[in-house]
Scaffold this motif. Structure first.
Motif, mmCIF file in Angstrom:
data_model
loop_
_atom_site.group_PDB
_atom_site.id
_atom_site.type_symbol
_atom_site.label_atom_id
_atom_site.label_comp_id
_atom_site.label_asym_id
_atom_site.label_seq_id
_atom_site.Cartn_x
_atom_site.Cartn_y
_atom_site.Cartn_z
ATOM 1 N N THR A 264 -39.082 24.262 33.391
ATOM 2 C CA THR A 264 -38.141 23.982 34.475
ATOM 3 C C THR A 264 -37.287 25.192 34.846
ATOM 4 O O THR A 264 -36.402 25.081 35.697
ATOM 5 N N ALA A 265 -37.534 26.327 34.225
ATOM 6 C CA ALA A 265 -36.734 27.522 34.523
ATOM 7 C C ALA A 265 -36.881 27.907 35.990
ATOM 8 O O ALA A 265 -38.001 27.919 36.524
ATOM 9 N N PRO A 266 -35.792 28.248 36.662
ATOM 10 C CA PRO A 266 -35.876 28.571 38.093
ATOM 11 C C PRO A 266 -36.440 29.953 38.403
ATOM 12 O O PRO A 266 -36.732 30.255 39.552
ATOM 13 N N VAL A 267 -36.581 30.815 37.386
ATOM 14 C CA VAL A 267 -37.112 32.151 37.634
ATOM 15 C C VAL A 267 -37.987 32.558 36.447
ATOM 16 O O VAL A 267 -37.741 32.169 35.304
ATOM 17 N N ARG A 268 -39.028 33.325 36.743
ATOM 18 C CA ARG A 268 -39.926 33.822 35.711
ATOM 19 C C ARG A 268 -39.798 35.337 35.621
ATOM 20 O O ARG A 268 -39.696 36.027 36.652
ATOM 21 N N LEU A 269 -39.816 35.857 34.391
ATOM 22 C CA LEU A 269 -39.790 37.299 34.149
ATOM 23 C C LEU A 269 -41.126 37.702 33.540
ATOM 24 O O LEU A 269 -41.471 37.281 32.437
ATOM 25 N N VAL A 270 -41.883 38.516 34.254
ATOM 26 C CA VAL A 270 -43.196 38.979 33.798
ATOM 27 C C VAL A 270 -43.006 40.314 33.089
ATOM 28 O O VAL A 270 -42.504 41.278 33.675
ATOM 29 N N CYS A 271 -43.403 40.392 31.808
ATOM 30 C CA CYS A 271 -43.197 41.584 30.991
ATOM 31 C C CYS A 271 -44.518 42.311 30.747
ATOM 32 O O CYS A 271 -45.498 41.697 30.316
ATOM 33 N N LEU A 272 -44.523 43.603 30.985
ATOM 34 C CA LEU A 272 -45.729 44.421 30.926
ATOM 35 C C LEU A 272 -45.566 45.503 29.854
ATOM 36 O O LEU A 272 -44.660 46.335 29.942
ATOM 37 N N VAL B 48 -34.483 31.436 32.270
ATOM 38 C CA VAL B 48 -35.490 32.460 32.553
ATOM 39 C C VAL B 48 -36.694 32.211 31.654
ATOM 40 O O VAL B 48 -36.559 32.135 30.434
ATOM 41 N N GLU B 49 -37.878 32.060 32.249
ATOM 42 C CA GLU B 49 -39.098 31.928 31.458
ATOM 43 C C GLU B 49 -39.795 33.277 31.397
ATOM 44 O O GLU B 49 -40.037 33.909 32.422
ATOM 45 N N VAL B 50 -40.093 33.727 30.187
ATOM 46 C CA VAL B 50 -40.757 35.011 29.984
ATOM 47 C C VAL B 50 -42.265 34.818 29.928
ATOM 48 O O VAL B 50 -42.775 34.006 29.153
ATOM 49 N N LEU B 51 -42.969 35.578 30.758
ATOM 50 C CA LEU B 51 -44.428 35.621 30.747
ATOM 51 C C LEU B 51 -44.820 37.026 30.305
ATOM 52 O O LEU B 51 -44.552 37.994 31.011
ATOM 53 N N THR C 158 -52.803 31.951 29.428
ATOM 54 C CA THR C 158 -54.166 32.282 29.796
ATOM 55 C C THR C 158 -54.571 33.543 29.027
ATOM 56 O O THR C 158 -53.807 34.054 28.211
ATOM 57 N N LEU C 159 -55.760 34.061 29.293
ATOM 58 C CA LEU C 159 -56.158 35.320 28.673
ATOM 59 C C LEU C 159 -55.154 36.424 28.970
ATOM 60 O O LEU C 159 -54.873 37.275 28.131
ATOM 61 N N TRP C 160 -54.590 36.418 30.165
ATOM 62 C CA TRP C 160 -53.675 37.471 30.590
ATOM 63 C C TRP C 160 -52.215 37.176 30.268
ATOM 64 O O TRP C 160 -51.435 38.108 30.081
ATOM 65 N N ILE C 161 -51.825 35.927 30.260
ATOM 66 C CA ILE C 161 -50.412 35.562 30.187
ATOM 67 C C ILE C 161 -50.093 34.824 28.891
ATOM 68 O O ILE C 161 -50.795 33.877 28.517
ATOM 69 N N ARG C 162 -49.005 35.234 28.209
ATOM 70 C CA ARG C 162 -48.523 34.544 27.016
ATOM 71 C C ARG C 162 -47.131 33.985 27.284
ATOM 72 O O ARG C 162 -46.269 34.674 27.819
ATOM 73 N N ARG C 163 -46.931 32.743 26.908
ATOM 74 C CA ARG C 163 -45.624 32.099 26.978
ATOM 75 C C ARG C 163 -45.188 31.795 25.544
ATOM 76 O O ARG C 163 -45.622 30.827 24.950
ATOM 77 N N PHE C 164 -44.335 32.629 24.969
ATOM 78 C CA PHE C 164 -43.916 32.433 23.586
ATOM 79 C C PHE C 164 -42.879 31.315 23.461
ATOM 80 O O PHE C 164 -42.784 30.663 22.424
#
Length: 252
Positions: A18-26, A47-50, A7-13
């Motif tokens: 199906t990753a069981p946990v997401r890591l939000v990086c600021l 781990v999915e990085v957002l 989205t405008l705020w979130i990038r998924r490189f």
């Protein structure tokens, strides 16, 4: 269910639906989501990085800068609430560390405490000291940035590009310097703090003071380098984060 896209705020490189946990990086002051583009390859594939993109930079450069940490926190939290269907962990550097802490508090307040909080390059919120870097002229601000980068010029190698992003850096410094910590209940999630031994922005005591901001486990990881010490320790960062998220990876 369809997996949410960037989205405008979130990038998924590297999307990992199906990753069981997401890591939000600021990101840090003046930073952008692309600072974390290489991190997914270093972490567990579970781990999915957002990566968060702040207004006023890169593809959002046409938008006005955010004026306060409260405003930035609200914007991020609104984006993350629909993603709380699985554990969310937070990682932030410098400005991003302060933001991650406030986002964690906001999520906890509405019953979605983060799985873990990882912060670096910032003293504990309860340890404040006067800062006025945002009021410097351009040359003064450039000197301050060079001081923060120390002998590692990889973060700010190109002065022409650096001058182009000075407005974003100044706006973010203003956010940092105007932030005032409001005492409240401590977090109830694991908290890991990374700090550089030569970081002029964080003393050993100020890093240790993060311990008082959680009732859960606390770990302090001290590494060589200045404010941007993580550029030389990315593998160590990924190792510690993966270890911290292991309990959530094992829930599948």
């Amino acid at each position: 269910m369809t997996e949410p896209q960037s989205t405008l705020w979130i990038r998924r490189f590297q999307p990992r639906p199906t990753a069981p946990v997401r890591l939000v990086c600021l990101p840090h002051a003046g930073g952008s989501a692309t600072f974390f583009a290489g991190l997914p390859a270093m972490l567990s594939p579970e781990v999915e990085v957002l990566a968060v993109q702040y207004p006023g930079r890169q593809d959002r450069r046409g938008e006005p800068f955010v004026e306060s940490l409260d405003q930035l926190t609200r914007g991020v939290v609104d984006e993350l609430l629909p993603l709380t269907d699985r554990p969310l962990a937070l990682f932030g550097h410098s400005l991003g560390a302060m933001l991650a802490f406030e986002v964690a508090r906001s999520l906890m307040a509405v019953g979605h405490a983060p799985a873990a909080l990882f912060v670096s390059g910032r003293r504990a919120p309860s340890r404040q000291r006067p800062e006025y870097d945002h009021a410097l002229d351009d040359d003064g601000l450039l000197r301050e940035i060079r001081t923060l980068s120390g002998t590692d010029n990889r973060v700010f190698a190109d002065e022409e590009i650096l001058r182009m992003v000075l407005p974003a850096i100044r706006a973010d410094f203003r956010i940092v310097e105007n932030y005032r910590y409001a005492p409240g209940p401590p977090l109830d999630c694991p908290l890991t703090v990374f700090t550089g031994v030569d970081d002029p922005k964080v003393s050993a005591d100020e890093a240790e003071a993060w311990r008082g901001h959680t009732t859960d486990s606390f770990d302090l990881v001290t590494l060589t380098g200045g404010h941007f010490f993580l550029t030389a320790h990315q593998e160590r960062l990924a190792e510690v984060i993966t270890k911290g998220l292991t309990p959530f990876l094992a829930r599948r």
